[in-house]
Design a protein around this motif. Structure first.
Motif, PDB file in Angstrom:
ATOM      1  N   ARG A 110       0.665  -1.159   0.227  1.00  0.00           N
ATOM      2  CA  ARG A 110      -0.052   0.112   0.069  1.00  0.00           C
ATOM      3  C   ARG A 110       0.799   1.088  -0.272  1.00  0.00           C
ATOM      4  O   ARG A 110       1.812   1.509   1.317  1.00  0.00           O
ATOM      5  N   SER A 111       0.531   2.394  -1.241  1.00  0.00           N
ATOM      6  CA  SER A 111       1.213   3.049  -1.286  1.00  0.00           C
ATOM      7  C   SER A 111       0.935   4.113  -1.874  1.00  0.00           C
ATOM      8  O   SER A 111       0.929   4.304  -3.039  1.00  0.00           O
ATOM      9  N   PHE A 112       0.356   5.564  -1.274  1.00  0.00           N
ATOM     10  CA  PHE A 112      -0.506   6.385  -1.833  1.00  0.00           C
ATOM     11  C   PHE A 112      -0.037   7.000  -2.708  1.00  0.00           C
ATOM     12  O   PHE A 112       1.016   7.479  -2.541  1.00  0.00           O
ATOM     13  N   ALA A 113      -0.798   7.467  -3.923  1.00  0.00           N
ATOM     14  CA  ALA A 113      -0.421   8.773  -4.314  1.00  0.00           C
ATOM     15  C   ALA A 113       0.581  10.612  -2.964  1.00  0.00           C
ATOM     16  O   ALA A 113      -0.251  10.657  -2.302  1.00  0.00           O
ATOM     17  N   LYS A 114       1.392  10.429  -3.479  1.00  0.00           N
ATOM     18  CA  LYS A 114       1.990  11.400  -2.790  1.00  0.00           C
ATOM     19  C   LYS A 114       1.224  13.105  -3.227  1.00  0.00           C
ATOM     20  O   LYS A 114       1.659  14.141  -2.450  1.00  0.00           O
ATOM     21  N   TYR A 115       1.056  13.202  -4.743  1.00  0.00           N
ATOM     22  CA  TYR A 115       0.221  14.653  -4.911  1.00  0.00           C
ATOM     23  C   TYR A 115       1.677  15.733  -4.698  1.00  0.00           C
ATOM     24  O   TYR A 115       1.183  16.762  -4.443  1.00  0.00           O
ATOM     25  N   GLU A 116       2.980  14.866  -4.920  1.00  0.00           N
ATOM     26  CA  GLU A 116       4.354  16.000  -4.505  1.00  0.00           C
ATOM     27  C   GLU A 116       4.262  16.256  -6.310  1.00  0.00           C
ATOM     28  O   GLU A 116       5.174  17.307  -6.975  1.00  0.00           O
ATOM     29  N   SER A 117       4.425  14.815  -7.052  1.00  0.00           N
ATOM     30  CA  SER A 117       4.653  15.049  -8.390  1.00  0.00           C
ATOM     31  C   SER A 117       3.911  13.900  -9.195  1.00  0.00           C
ATOM     32  O   SER A 117       3.564  13.257  -9.579  1.00  0.00           O
ATOM     33  N   LYS A 118       3.250  14.514 -10.303  1.00  0.00           N
ATOM     34  CA  LYS A 118       2.149  13.578 -10.955  1.00  0.00           C
ATOM     35  C   LYS A 118       3.019  11.930 -11.964  1.00  0.00           C
ATOM     36  O   LYS A 118       2.521  11.676 -11.900  1.00  0.00           O
ATOM     37  N   GLU A 119       4.077  12.977 -12.516  1.00  0.00           N
ATOM     38  CA  GLU A 119       5.194  12.031 -13.095  1.00  0.00           C
ATOM     39  C   GLU A 119       5.929  10.695 -11.954  1.00  0.00           C
ATOM     40  O   GLU A 119       5.283   9.568 -12.245  1.00  0.00           O
ATOM     41  N   ASP A 120       5.603  10.967 -11.133  1.00  0.00           N
ATOM     42  CA  ASP A 120       6.103   9.572 -10.498  1.00  0.00           C
ATOM     43  C   ASP A 120       5.232   9.590  -9.361  1.00  0.00           C
ATOM     44  O   ASP A 120       5.037   7.496  -9.205  1.00  0.00           O
ATOM     45  N   ASP A 121       4.068   9.936  -9.335  1.00  0.00           N
ATOM     46  CA  ASP A 121       2.959   9.328  -8.676  1.00  0.00           C
ATOM     47  C   ASP A 121       1.620   8.151 -10.441  1.00  0.00           C
ATOM     48  O   ASP A 121       1.923   6.908  -9.811  1.00  0.00           O
ATOM     49  N   TYR A 122       2.198   8.710 -11.179  1.00  0.00           N
ATOM     50  CA  TYR A 122       1.627   7.847 -11.833  1.00  0.00           C
ATOM     51  C   TYR A 122       2.510   7.366 -13.230  1.00  0.00           C
ATOM     52  O   TYR A 122       2.241   6.198 -14.258  1.00  0.00           O
ATOM     53  N   GLY A 135      11.700  -9.517  -6.445  1.00  0.00           N
ATOM     54  CA  GLY A 135      11.940 -11.330  -7.024  1.00  0.00           C
ATOM     55  C   GLY A 135      10.456 -11.980  -6.593  1.00  0.00           C
ATOM     56  O   GLY A 135      10.427 -13.573  -6.558  1.00  0.00           O
ATOM     57  N   LYS A 136       9.603 -11.425  -6.510  1.00  0.00           N
ATOM     58  CA  LYS A 136       8.502 -12.088  -6.083  1.00  0.00           C
ATOM     59  C   LYS A 136       7.192 -11.697  -6.408  1.00  0.00           C
ATOM     60  O   LYS A 136       7.212 -10.328  -7.181  1.00  0.00           O
ATOM     61  N   PRO A 137       6.026 -12.288  -6.203  1.00  0.00           N
ATOM     62  CA  PRO A 137       4.714 -11.595  -6.954  1.00  0.00           C
ATOM     63  C   PRO A 137       4.049 -10.825  -5.938  1.00  0.00           C
ATOM     64  O   PRO A 137       4.465 -11.001  -4.995  1.00  0.00           O
ATOM     65  N   VAL A 138       3.346  -9.750  -6.871  1.00  0.00           N
ATOM     66  CA  VAL A 138       3.515  -8.450  -5.874  1.00  0.00           C
ATOM     67  C   VAL A 138       2.304  -7.750  -6.326  1.00  0.00           C
ATOM     68  O   VAL A 138       1.999  -8.361  -7.700  1.00  0.00           O
ATOM     69  N   PHE A 139       0.774  -7.458  -4.856  1.00  0.00           N
ATOM     70  CA  PHE A 139       0.015  -6.678  -5.796  1.00  0.00           C
ATOM     71  C   PHE A 139       0.155  -5.888  -4.921  1.00  0.00           C
ATOM     72  O   PHE A 139       0.505  -4.960  -4.202  1.00  0.00           O
ATOM     73  N   SER A 140      -1.070  -5.066  -5.463  1.00  0.00           N
ATOM     74  CA  SER A 140      -1.731  -3.232  -5.442  1.00  0.00           C
ATOM     75  C   SER A 140      -2.758  -3.715  -3.498  1.00  0.00           C
ATOM     76  O   SER A 140      -3.294  -3.745  -4.019  1.00  0.00           O
ATOM     77  N   MET A 141      -2.449  -2.825  -3.154  1.00  0.00           N
ATOM     78  CA  MET A 141      -3.168  -2.962  -1.853  1.00  0.00           C
ATOM     79  C   MET A 141      -3.607  -1.318  -2.375  1.00  0.00           C
ATOM     80  O   MET A 141      -4.394  -1.328  -1.087  1.00  0.00           O
ATOM     81  N   GLU A 142      -3.762  -0.385  -3.124  1.00  0.00           N
ATOM     82  CA  GLU A 142      -3.434   0.404  -3.011  1.00  0.00           C
ATOM     83  C   GLU A 142      -2.655   1.382  -3.044  1.00  0.00           C
ATOM     84  O   GLU A 142      -2.235   1.463  -2.400  1.00  0.00           O
ATOM     85  N   ALA A 143      -2.147   1.420  -4.909  1.00  0.00           N
ATOM     86  CA  ALA A 143      -1.063   2.142  -5.046  1.00  0.00           C
ATOM     87  C   ALA A 143      -1.178   3.447  -5.728  1.00  0.00           C
ATOM     88  O   ALA A 143      -2.531   4.210  -4.741  1.00  0.00           O
TER      89      ALA A 143
END
Ligand code: AN0
Ligand code: CP
Length: 318
Positions: A110-122, A135-143
């Motif tokens: 889980r790692s929300f948008a920081k709203y500091e840089s649109k480019e970094d967020d998007y 090196g492992k399967p990863v899933f978003s818990m809201e990124a």
């Protein structure tokens, strides 16, 4: 399945919903899959539902679970390369990620948008580093841009409650006192566009979302018009996406709050929200407490969406 960050990763939606309804009936039947497998959940932001439902899903599957709240007890993490680390950050993400990967079989982030840089967020800068370096399967818990476990649970809920094959689903912006992420509306739009429902998005001018997610959905600037004949009303606040207002609050118009009068315009619609919700900003007490409110079964389905995703990861690890 190697990652779960968007609707594409789940493949055929009808098959996914069918599997979800099966898992819901027999949620403890797959315990053999998770034996001696460890889920690590990493939270850069707060959570109630995601934390509990994903842990519950993993336990249903017989997995071991570790939870790390980065802000509570872990070293403060630097995320930029090239920084002289003489400030308050004791560890770099580029070491932390492979270390965490060495202890886990599957990783949720889980790692929300920081709203500091649109480019970094998007560009999903943080989530993609986990995908690249763990090196492992990863899933978003809201990124930063998506919340696919929520959208999958929302889809399951609509499938359970719909009375017609192609219901009218209206996602409406509603006012809020903080600048909230676009991840939930982005994912909801992305997943609804992958169905054969009639899907409408209503918001004030200036709240247009990334067309990568909204696709061919009908956009309405008149909330009353959008709500006419709706079978499901999905309320959500988000901060502005378009430049130069990225991450800003442009409106707090109380006439967009979902009230009994607004619900009267619909086809006796069900009310949905991902929660947490601030009452009497997004939705009135009366609507959220009404028999048409399905926010609790919607949240309960988070256990099911998470279980399907973890089950698919475990199947590809066997
Ligand atoms: C978050 C959001 O709007 O994305 C999490 C919702 C699932 N909500 C808040 O930050 C209040
Ligand atoms: N809906 C949802 O993801 O809730 P949490 O932020 O409590 O996890």
């Amino acid at each position: 399945m190697k990652k779960f960050t968007s609707v594409q990763d789940i493949g055929d939606l009808k098959a996914a919903v069918k599997e979800a309804l099966e898992v819901k009936k027999h949620r403890f039947d797959y315990q053999y899959l998770g034996k001696n497998k460890t889920l690590l959940m990493i939270f850069f932001n707060s959570s109630l539902r995601t934390r509990l439902s994903t842990q519950k899903a993993a336990m249903n599957l017989g997995m071991n679970v570790m939870v790390l709240d980065v802000k509570q007890g872990a070293w403060n993490l630097e995320t930029e390369r090239g920084v002289v680390m003489n400030g308050d950050k004791a560890e770099h993400l580029l070491e932390a990620i492979p270390v965490m990967g060495s202890y886990a079989d599957i990783i949720g982030v889980r790692s929300f948008a920081k709203y500091e840089s649109k480019e970094d967020d998007y560009s999903e800068k943080i989530l993609n580093q986990f995908i690249k370096y763990s090196g492992k399967p990863v899933f978003s818990m809201e990124a930063a841009t998506c919340h696919p476990l929520q959208a999958f649970a929302d889809l399951i809920t609509i499938e359970e409650y719909k009375k017609t094959p192609h219901p009218k689903v209206v996602m409406t912006w509603a006012p809020h006192c903080r600048a909230l992420p676009q991840a939930v509306p982005n994912s909801f739009a992305e997943w609804m566009n992958a169905t054969d429902y009639e899907f409408v998005i209503a918001h004030p001018h200036g709240y247009e979302l990334d067309s990568k997610f909204t696709g061919h959905a009908r956009i309405e600037y008149d909330q009353d018009k959008a709500l006419e004949g709706a079978d499901f009303v999905y309320a959500k606040n988000w901060a502005a996406y378009t430049d130069p207002n990225y991450g800003k609050i442009l409106s707090s118009d109380p006439t967009w709050t979902v009230s009994t009068e607004k619900m009267a315009l619909t086809n006796n619609a069900y009310f949905m929200h991902c929660l947490p919700v601030r009452r009497n900003l997004i939705v009135t007490d009366d609507v959220i407490e009404s028999p048409q409110s399905i926010v609790i079964p919607e949240a309960a389905n988070r256990e099911i969406s998470a279980e399907v995703v973890l089950k698919r990861f475990l199947e590809s690890l066997q």
